[in-house]
Design an enzyme around this catalytic site. Structure first.
Site, PDB file in Angstrom:
ATOM      1  N   ALA A  18       0.836  -1.207   0.000  1.00 22.61           N
ATOM      2  CA  ALA A  18       0.000   0.000   0.000  1.00 22.61           C
ATOM      3  C   ALA A  18       0.871   1.258   0.000  1.00 22.61           C
ATOM      4  O   ALA A  18       0.655   2.182  -0.792  1.00 22.61           O
ATOM      5  CB  ALA A  18      -0.932  -0.006   1.206  1.00 22.61           C
ATOM      6  N   SER A  41       9.335   0.787   8.893  1.00 22.75           N
ATOM      7  CA  SER A  41      10.229   0.174   9.870  1.00 22.75           C
ATOM      8  C   SER A  41      10.716  -1.171   9.352  1.00 22.75           C
ATOM      9  O   SER A  41       9.910  -2.070   9.088  1.00 22.75           O
ATOM     10  CB  SER A  41       9.471  -0.004  11.185  1.00 22.75           C
ATOM     11  OG  SER A  41      10.072  -1.006  11.939  1.00 22.75           O
ATOM     12  N   LYS A  80      -1.970 -13.994 -15.125  1.00 21.09           N
ATOM     13  CA  LYS A  80      -3.133 -14.627 -14.487  1.00 21.09           C
ATOM     14  C   LYS A  80      -4.363 -14.363 -15.345  1.00 21.09           C
ATOM     15  O   LYS A  80      -4.649 -13.221 -15.684  1.00 21.09           O
ATOM     16  CB  LYS A  80      -3.309 -14.042 -13.084  1.00 21.09           C
ATOM     17  CG  LYS A  80      -4.556 -14.528 -12.363  1.00 21.09           C
ATOM     18  CD  LYS A  80      -4.720 -13.877 -11.000  1.00 21.09           C
ATOM     19  CE  LYS A  80      -6.065 -14.193 -10.397  1.00 21.09           C
ATOM     20  NZ  LYS A  80      -6.370 -13.361  -9.216  1.00 21.09           N
ATOM     21  N   THR A 340      -8.851  -8.817  -4.292  1.00 18.12           N
ATOM     22  CA  THR A 340      -9.356  -7.460  -4.488  1.00 18.12           C
ATOM     23  C   THR A 340      -8.633  -6.393  -3.663  1.00 18.12           C
ATOM     24  O   THR A 340      -8.888  -5.203  -3.847  1.00 18.12           O
ATOM     25  CB  THR A 340     -10.859  -7.415  -4.145  1.00 18.12           C
ATOM     26  OG1 THR A 340     -11.076  -8.160  -2.947  1.00 18.12           O
ATOM     27  CG2 THR A 340     -11.687  -8.001  -5.257  1.00 18.12           C
TER      28      THR A 340
HETATM   29  C1  FAD Z   1      -3.757 -13.871   4.068  1.00 19.00           C
HETATM   30  C2  FAD Z   1      -3.793 -12.745   3.107  1.00 19.00           C
HETATM   31  C3  FAD Z   1      -3.712 -12.987   1.745  1.00 19.00           C
HETATM   32  C4  FAD Z   1      -3.792 -11.918   0.837  1.00 19.00           C
HETATM   33  N1  FAD Z   1      -3.777 -12.171  -0.501  1.00 19.00           N
HETATM   34  C5  FAD Z   1      -3.999 -11.150  -1.367  1.00 19.00           C
HETATM   35  C6  FAD Z   1      -4.045 -11.365  -2.761  1.00 19.00           C
HETATM   36  O1  FAD Z   1      -3.855 -12.469  -3.256  1.00 19.00           O
HETATM   37  N2  FAD Z   1      -4.291 -10.303  -3.554  1.00 19.00           N
HETATM   38  C7  FAD Z   1      -4.484  -9.028  -3.068  1.00 19.00           C
HETATM   39  O2  FAD Z   1      -4.768  -8.109  -3.827  1.00 19.00           O
HETATM   40  N3  FAD Z   1      -4.360  -8.806  -1.744  1.00 19.00           N
HETATM   41  C8  FAD Z   1      -4.137  -9.818  -0.898  1.00 19.00           C
HETATM   42  N4  FAD Z   1      -4.032  -9.565   0.440  1.00 19.00           N
HETATM   43  C9  FAD Z   1      -4.008  -8.182   0.898  1.00 19.00           C
HETATM   44  C10 FAD Z   1      -2.596  -7.634   0.680  1.00 19.00           C
HETATM   45  O3  FAD Z   1      -1.652  -8.444   1.331  1.00 19.00           O
HETATM   46  C11 FAD Z   1      -2.498  -6.215   1.200  1.00 19.00           C
HETATM   47  O4  FAD Z   1      -3.552  -5.438   0.695  1.00 19.00           O
HETATM   48  C12 FAD Z   1      -1.203  -5.579   0.790  1.00 19.00           C
HETATM   49  O5  FAD Z   1      -0.114  -6.398   1.102  1.00 19.00           O
HETATM   50  C13 FAD Z   1      -1.027  -4.226   1.437  1.00 19.00           C
HETATM   51  O6  FAD Z   1      -0.676  -4.331   2.778  1.00 19.00           O
HETATM   52  P1  FAD Z   1      -0.297  -3.008   3.539  1.00 19.00           P
HETATM   53  O7  FAD Z   1       0.776  -2.320   2.800  1.00 19.00           O
HETATM   54  O8  FAD Z   1      -1.555  -2.276   3.811  1.00 19.00           O
HETATM   55  O9  FAD Z   1       0.222  -3.536   4.954  1.00 19.00           O
HETATM   56  P2  FAD Z   1       1.655  -4.170   5.374  1.00 19.00           P
HETATM   57  O10 FAD Z   1       2.246  -4.997   4.309  1.00 19.00           O
HETATM   58  O11 FAD Z   1       1.402  -4.826   6.692  1.00 19.00           O
HETATM   59  O12 FAD Z   1       2.591  -2.916   5.572  1.00 19.00           O
HETATM   60  C14 FAD Z   1       2.529  -2.128   6.719  1.00 19.00           C
HETATM   61  C15 FAD Z   1       3.734  -1.203   6.744  1.00 19.00           C
HETATM   62  O13 FAD Z   1       3.609  -0.336   7.866  1.00 19.00           O
HETATM   63  C16 FAD Z   1       4.841  -0.314   8.556  1.00 19.00           C
HETATM   64  N5  FAD Z   1       4.585  -0.025   9.964  1.00 19.00           N
HETATM   65  C17 FAD Z   1       3.635  -0.537  10.770  1.00 19.00           C
HETATM   66  N6  FAD Z   1       3.756  -0.035  12.009  1.00 19.00           N
HETATM   67  C18 FAD Z   1       4.809   0.830  11.977  1.00 19.00           C
HETATM   68  C19 FAD Z   1       5.440   1.656  12.931  1.00 19.00           C
HETATM   69  N7  FAD Z   1       5.053   1.697  14.206  1.00 19.00           N
HETATM   70  N8  FAD Z   1       6.494   2.399  12.537  1.00 19.00           N
HETATM   71  C20 FAD Z   1       6.937   2.377  11.259  1.00 19.00           C
HETATM   72  N9  FAD Z   1       6.379   1.618  10.312  1.00 19.00           N
HETATM   73  C21 FAD Z   1       5.323   0.838  10.671  1.00 19.00           C
HETATM   74  C22 FAD Z   1       5.430  -1.702   8.333  1.00 19.00           C
HETATM   75  O14 FAD Z   1       6.818  -1.702   8.551  1.00 19.00           O
HETATM   76  C23 FAD Z   1       5.077  -1.902   6.876  1.00 19.00           C
HETATM   77  O15 FAD Z   1       6.031  -1.269   6.066  1.00 19.00           O
HETATM   78  C24 FAD Z   1      -3.917 -10.608   1.337  1.00 19.00           C
HETATM   79  C25 FAD Z   1      -3.934 -10.378   2.710  1.00 19.00           C
HETATM   80  C26 FAD Z   1      -3.885 -11.421   3.593  1.00 19.00           C
HETATM   81  C27 FAD Z   1      -3.933 -11.138   5.071  1.00 19.00           C
END
Ligand code: FAD
Length: 501
Positions: A18, A41, A80, A340
């Site tokens: 994200a 982090s 895909k 999604t």
């Molecule tokens: C089981 C599972 C399967 C999935 N499969 C799919 C899929 O096939 N297709 C799809 O589109 N989506 C899928 N998703 C969703 C997808 O993984 C996420 O939408 C995507 O990875 C984005 O995650 P994110 O960046 O929001 O969170 P994260 O990857 O968790 O990133 C969070 C970030 O915040 C940082 N952070 C958190 N706290 C702090 C702090 N205190 N200080 C500094 N930094 C911090 C972390 O270091 C990290 O960089 C899946 C999710 C799950 C749970």
């Protein structure tokens, strides 16, 4: 008219998919009109999953100036063409939700009406026989065809994807700040976020904050307490375990979703390995049972330790509040069944760009518009996901009995009953899933429409034979002329080849 623009300070908290998707798109599109900082982090890391995508990502890549072959090479990606659903209607049966269209629609009625008329008039072939993407997937073939005649998305390595996007974003001017955020400082007067305070004591100030801290939702929930709509009564899965394995065969151009007695398992083939996972409901399966099931059913040697993940399906009540926008898992999560989540990130990012505040103030109208658009997307996707659980003939476990008996949103009940009675599906506004997606899943899950549109009966038998026969032959001919998927991938974006060179 406002003309005294100064660069807006945008701070992205979090550097998973994200955070870096947001950074790459903002940096590319807005350039020097913003000061962009991303804080992440290394110690906390990312969720490490999210490897199966849907076709609009092709567009995101184009908008952000990403070269497709380079992106696929660096993320070890494969193409895909859809998702195969095994054991969803009943144990032992499968169906395919493909990207793209099936047959040819008339403006007054979707192709399913003509197909049903064909069934009753000497054309017993499956609905699947009229879909190019589906037949290519099962033949393990792929090519990029002129005029986007074949719709596709990607299966990619999530960690490599964030790394790739980071490089792009930094090249376009985004600044990365490594460290742990210890708290969020609010402005006493406005209630807006004033700064991220790092463990080191450093303060990172901004005008607009994007919460990409994943399930932690440190800004939107931790500091601003916007609330969460829990949808686990519709989508009861609340746990997942992911593990990677070595490939045992050439990668296929589709993701597999295999239902089990308390959830489902995924298989996502990449160029260099396979992603696997189990999603389940903790009320009906323990963590140890789930891990054992996953490890005893994967193909190939495991090459990572199992990653246990907990979640609550639902949506953050406000996606944008004050000067903070939630993007990614911080905004909600509806489970990965139809891939999604990355798409919702993309939608949010493009909307942020379209609604970028002009001056010092953020328009409450923009905020209201953003929330309405983003939450409508989430409601529509939720309905499509719930369909897979509600419409099932499975009654072999308490989990499936609960799914079959659950109350569903009125919007979904209307869609299901309309299709059952008339074979019709209407796509609402900018809804992500088109008529063909709904039809494939509703037929696959076991709904047979009781009627079809009279316009289909207007064709004479000869016209019908010609129409359906030509479509089927066209699909067959095109598939026969396509190269093998793995050969195409190797030639177009082979990662191993690049390493060897
Ligand atoms: C089981 C599972 C399967 C999935 N499969 C799919 C899929 O096939 N297709 C799809 O589109 N989506 C899928 N998703 C969703 C997808 O993984 C996420 O939408 C995507 O990875 C984005 O995650 P994110 O960046 O929001 O969170 P994260 O990857 O968790 O990133 C969070 C970030 O915040 C940082 N952070 C958190 N706290 C702090 C702090 N205190 N200080 C500094 N930094 C911090 C972390 O270091 C990290 O960089 C899946 C999710 C799950 C749970």
């Amino acid at each position: 008219m406002k003309t005294d623009y100064k660069p807006r300070r945008i701070v992205i908290a979090g550097g998973g998919t994200a955070g870096w998707m947001t950074a790459a798109a903002l940096a590319k599109t807005l350039g020097r009109t913003i000061e962009l900082t991303l804080v992440e982090s290394d110690v906390i890391g990312t969720v490490g999953v999210g490897e199966s995508t849907i076709p609009p990502l092709v567009k995101y890549n184009q908008l952000t100036g990403i070269d497709e072959a380079e992106f696929m090479r660096e993320t070890n990606a494969t193409f895909k063409l859809g998702i195969e659903f095994e054991n969803w209607k009943v144990d032992g049966e499968k169906y395919f939700h493909s990207f793209g269209a099936t047959g040819r629609d008339h403006w007054s009625a979707g192709f399913q009406h003509f197909w049903m008329h064909g069934l009753a008039n000497g054309h017993p072939q499956s609905f699947d026989d009229y879909c190019l993407e589906l037949q290519a997937a099962y033949a393990n073939k792929f090519a990029i065809l002129p005029d986007n005649r074949m719709n596709y998305a990607y299966q990619l390595d999530a960690t490599a994807y964030a790394r790739f996007l980071r490089r792009k974003a930094e090249a376009d001017g985004a600044r990365r700040h490594e460290g742990k955020i210890s708290r969020i400082e609010l402005d006493g007067e406005s209630g807006n976020i004033a700064a991220l305070v790092m463990e080191s004591g450093e303060r990172i100030e901004g005008d607009l904050f994007i919460d990409c801290t994943g399930f932690r939702a440190m800004l939107i929930e931790g500091a601003l307490h916007v609330g969460y709509d829990d949808w686990s009564h519709y989508l009861p899965n609340d746990r997942a375990i992911a593990v990677q394995t070595e490939s045992v065969r050439e990668p296929i151009p589709y993701t597999r979703a295999i239902a089990h007695e308390a959830g489902w398992q995924w298989r996502i083939p990449l160029q260099h390995r396979q992603g696997n996972g189990i999603v389940y409901c903790s009320r009906y399966m323990s963590e140890d049972e789930a891990e054992e099931r996953l490890l005893s059913t994967v193909e190939g040697k495991t090459c990572s330790t199992p990653n246990r993940i907990r979640f609550v399906t639902g949506a953050r009540r406000k996606q944008w509040y004050r000067n903070c926008v939630a993007v990614g898992l911080s905004s909600g999560f509806m489970e990965p069944l139809e891939s999604t989540s990355i798409h919702l990130i993309q939608r949010a990012v493009l909307r942020i760009i379209r609604m970028m505040p002009f001056g010092d103030e953020i328009s409450t109208r923009d905020i209201a518009e953003f929330n309405e658009q983003q939450l409508t997307d989430m409601d529509q996707i939720r309905d499509f996901l719930v369909l897979h659980y509600k419409v099932t003939e499975r009654r072999d476990s308490p989990y499936w009995r609960q799914c079959a008996d659950m109350e569903i949103p009125d919007s979904l009940a209307q869609k299901i009953e309309l299709f059952r009675e008339t074979g019709r599906v209407f796509r609402k506004n900018d809804e992500l899933f088109a008529e063909n997606s709904w039809v494939q899943v509703m037929l696959g899950q076991g709904i047979t429409p009781q009627a079809y549109h009279p316009v289909a009966t207007k064709m004479s038998q000869q016209e019908l034979d010609h129409f359906l026969g030509t479509l089927r032959d066209g699909v067959k001919r095109t598939v026969a002329g396509l190269p093998e998927h793995h050969a195409f991938v190797k030639r177009y974006c082979g990662a191993q080849q690049a390493e060897a060179a």
